[in-house]
Scaffold this motif. Sequence first.
Motif, PDB file in Angstrom:
ATOM      1  N   TYR A  23       0.840  -1.202   0.000  1.00 26.94           N
ATOM      2  CA  TYR A  23       0.000   0.000   0.000  1.00 26.94           C
ATOM      3  C   TYR A  23       0.875   1.252   0.000  1.00 26.94           C
ATOM      4  O   TYR A  23       0.655   2.180  -0.782  1.00 26.94           O
ATOM      5  CB  TYR A  23      -0.930  -0.007   1.215  1.00 26.94           C
ATOM      6  N   ILE A  24       1.882   1.266   0.853  1.00 26.91           N
ATOM      7  CA  ILE A  24       2.771   2.425   0.954  1.00 26.91           C
ATOM      8  C   ILE A  24       3.582   2.600  -0.328  1.00 26.91           C
ATOM      9  O   ILE A  24       3.711   3.711  -0.843  1.00 26.91           O
ATOM     10  CB  ILE A  24       3.691   2.291   2.186  1.00 26.91           C
ATOM     11  N   GLU A  25       4.114   1.505  -0.857  1.00 28.89           N
ATOM     12  CA  GLU A  25       4.949   1.580  -2.066  1.00 28.89           C
ATOM     13  C   GLU A  25       4.176   2.062  -3.287  1.00 28.89           C
ATOM     14  O   GLU A  25       4.751   2.681  -4.177  1.00 28.89           O
ATOM     15  CB  GLU A  25       5.577   0.216  -2.361  1.00 28.89           C
ATOM     16  N   HIS A  27       1.441   4.056  -3.125  1.00 29.91           N
ATOM     17  CA  HIS A  27       0.690   5.279  -2.821  1.00 29.91           C
ATOM     18  C   HIS A  27       1.251   6.444  -3.637  1.00 29.91           C
ATOM     19  O   HIS A  27       2.460   6.641  -3.696  1.00 29.91           O
ATOM     20  CB  HIS A  27       0.780   5.594  -1.324  1.00 29.91           C
ATOM     21  N   LYS A  61       3.705   9.243  -1.384  1.00 29.99           N
ATOM     22  CA  LYS A  61       4.455   8.514  -0.355  1.00 29.99           C
ATOM     23  C   LYS A  61       5.003   9.437   0.727  1.00 29.99           C
ATOM     24  O   LYS A  61       4.939   9.119   1.911  1.00 29.99           O
ATOM     25  CB  LYS A  61       5.606   7.741  -0.989  1.00 29.99           C
ATOM     26  N   LEU A  66       2.182  10.790   2.913  1.00 30.45           N
ATOM     27  CA  LEU A  66       1.678   9.682   3.723  1.00 30.45           C
ATOM     28  C   LEU A  66       2.642   9.370   4.865  1.00 30.45           C
ATOM     29  O   LEU A  66       2.220   9.211   6.015  1.00 30.45           O
ATOM     30  CB  LEU A  66       1.457   8.439   2.858  1.00 30.45           C
ATOM     31  N   ALA A  67       3.925   9.315   4.559  1.00 29.76           N
ATOM     32  CA  ALA A  67       4.925   9.030   5.598  1.00 29.76           C
ATOM     33  C   ALA A  67       4.926  10.128   6.660  1.00 29.76           C
ATOM     34  O   ALA A  67       4.997   9.843   7.861  1.00 29.76           O
ATOM     35  CB  ALA A  67       6.310   8.895   4.976  1.00 29.76           C
ATOM     36  N   ARG A 110       1.690   9.792   8.748  1.00 30.28           N
ATOM     37  CA  ARG A 110       1.783   8.606   9.618  1.00 30.28           C
ATOM     38  C   ARG A 110       2.711   8.875  10.799  1.00 30.28           C
ATOM     39  O   ARG A 110       2.408   8.515  11.931  1.00 30.28           O
ATOM     40  CB  ARG A 110       2.264   7.390   8.834  1.00 30.28           C
TER      41      ARG A 110
END
Length: 130
Positions: A66-68, A70, A73, A76-77, A80
Amino acid sequence: MDVSLAKMDFLLDILLIGFEAMKQSGHIWPLITEDEQDRQMGRLVATLRFGDDLPRSLRGRALLQYIETHPEKDLLAFVRGETAGWLQRVIPEETDKFVVLAALNCVNCIAFISSPEQTNSCAGRKATRL
């Protein structure tokens, strides 16, 4: 149960950081409507439920995928990380999950409204240069 104003302040900070990132990107952004926010929230909840249904051994891989994949990224990071830190600083309440969901939904609205596959679905919406 209501979310406290102090906890809403955290969410407002996330929203303003997202807005500033959008502004600095120089892109012409389509309007993110309430319908789009609802659609992205549904997508986020479905993704989380999918992860809950997986065996523990596969959850990590699903999250990594999911992260890779997105589109945002870095944002999102950042969100999070900020959310994890915020959760450690606050007195836990049941409503914290709504704050976390709203923060992640903000990221997804920015990410998926700007991705190429969303461009066609944004036709007819007012574009805004930030």
